[in-house]
Design a protein around this motif. Structure first.
Motif, PDB file in Angstrom:
ATOM      1  N   ALA A  88      29.145  49.620  24.840  1.00  9.79           N
ATOM      2  CA  ALA A  88      28.381  48.451  25.268  1.00  9.79           C
ATOM      3  C   ALA A  88      27.013  48.908  25.772  1.00  9.79           C
ATOM      4  CB  ALA A  88      29.136  47.692  26.347  1.00  9.79           C
ATOM      5  N   GLN A  89      26.984  50.018  26.493  1.00 12.07           N
ATOM      6  CA  GLN A  89      25.763  50.678  26.938  1.00 12.07           C
ATOM      7  C   GLN A  89      25.969  52.161  26.703  1.00 12.07           C
ATOM      8  OE1 GLN A  89      25.096  49.823  31.057  1.00 12.07           O
ATOM      9  NE2 GLN A  89      24.976  47.636  30.748  1.00 12.07           N
ATOM     10  N   ASP A  90      24.873  52.905  26.543  1.00 12.35           N
ATOM     11  CA  ASP A  90      25.012  54.349  26.411  1.00 12.35           C
ATOM     12  C   ASP A  90      25.781  54.870  27.612  1.00 12.35           C
ATOM     13  OD1 ASP A  90      23.438  54.114  24.169  1.00 12.35           O
ATOM     14  OD2 ASP A  90      21.668  55.026  25.072  1.00 12.35           O
ATOM     15  N   LEU A  91      26.582  55.917  27.401  1.00  3.94           N
ATOM     16  CA  LEU A  91      27.264  56.543  28.526  1.00  3.94           C
ATOM     17  C   LEU A  91      26.227  57.206  29.418  1.00  3.94           C
ATOM     18  CD1 LEU A  91      30.330  58.183  26.749  1.00  3.94           C
ATOM     19  CD2 LEU A  91      30.329  56.155  28.213  1.00  3.94           C
ATOM     20  N   ARG A  92      26.434  57.141  30.712  1.00  9.27           N
ATOM     21  CA  ARG A  92      25.511  57.744  31.674  1.00  9.27           C
ATOM     22  C   ARG A  92      26.088  59.077  32.141  1.00  9.27           C
ATOM     23  NH1 ARG A  92      20.729  55.387  31.631  1.00  9.27           N
ATOM     24  NH2 ARG A  92      20.400  55.818  33.806  1.00  9.27           N
ATOM     25  N   ALA A  93      25.200  60.002  32.416  1.00  9.58           N
ATOM     26  CA  ALA A  93      25.606  61.308  32.918  1.00  9.58           C
ATOM     27  C   ALA A  93      24.579  61.791  33.925  1.00  9.58           C
ATOM     28  CB  ALA A  93      25.742  62.298  31.766  1.00  9.58           C
ATOM     29  N   THR A  94      24.977  62.774  34.712  1.00  7.13           N
ATOM     30  CA  THR A  94      24.112  63.341  35.737  1.00  7.13           C
ATOM     31  C   THR A  94      24.163  64.859  35.650  1.00  7.13           C
ATOM     32  OG1 THR A  94      24.607  61.483  37.193  1.00  7.13           O
ATOM     33  CG2 THR A  94      23.675  63.437  38.224  1.00  7.13           C
TER      34      THR A  94
END
Length: 184
Positions: A88-94
């Protein structure tokens, strides 16, 4: 009270600093070193998707193209997009180190053409790394719901990918692509 504030501040840093810290009007300069270029880029990837259900584990080999890009919010925020997995949205990472990152929770969908099935993946954790001039290593874990029968099937999954940087700057924006899965 002070300990609670420190824990809260640490949690906000881990979540990528989503807030706007520009209260003084100085541009909100982040003094941390930006190491995102160590892992950003497009990667031709191969790997294994393991699905566990009722004590049984099925493994499937797959090919994918993964795109990691710098995201707004802080010098450690990343965005992950897959050619085979539609989120649904790009996966987020840190970023967690100079060459390592942690993937946040997210929800994605995979269409498995061979079985005419749809798998919804609920990513609960993930991590990645890339040694200097080495391959990308990406692991995603979570729950899946497979819909190709009258009743959905629910289980756990682990996706392990190894990728070589291609030099391509972006992936095409598409509605949905198909995952090519082969059994060993």
């Amino acid at each position: 009270m002070m300990r609670m504030r420190m824990l809260l501040a640490s949690a906000l840093l881990v979540l990528g600093g989503c807030g706007d810290d520009d209260a003084e009007g100085d541009g909100g300069e982040d003094n941390t070193t930006d190491h995102r270029s160590n892992v950003t880029g497009a990667y031709d990837s191969t790997g294994t998707l393991s699905a566990s259900l009722n004590g049984q584990t099925e493994n499937a080999e797959l090919e994918d193209t993964v795109r990691i890009s710098a995201a707004s919010g802080s010098k450690s925020a990343l965005s992950i997009r897959s050619q085979s997995v539609t989120c649904a949205q790009d996966l987020r990472a840190t970023m967690t180190g100079e060459n390592t990152f942690s993937v946040s929770e997210g929800s994605c969908e995979v269409f498995i053409e061979e079985n005419n099935c749809t798998a919804n993946l609920s990513v609960t954790s993930g991590r990645g790394s890339r040694a200097t001039n080495g391959p990308l290593q990406l692991t995603l874990e979570g729950k899946f719901t497979l819909t190709c029968f009258p009743l959905p099937v629910v289980g756990d999954f682990t996706l392990l990918l190894t990728g070589t940087r291609t030099g391509a700057e972006s992936l095409p924006d598409v509605e949905a692509l198909r995952l090519h899965v082969t059994r060993p």
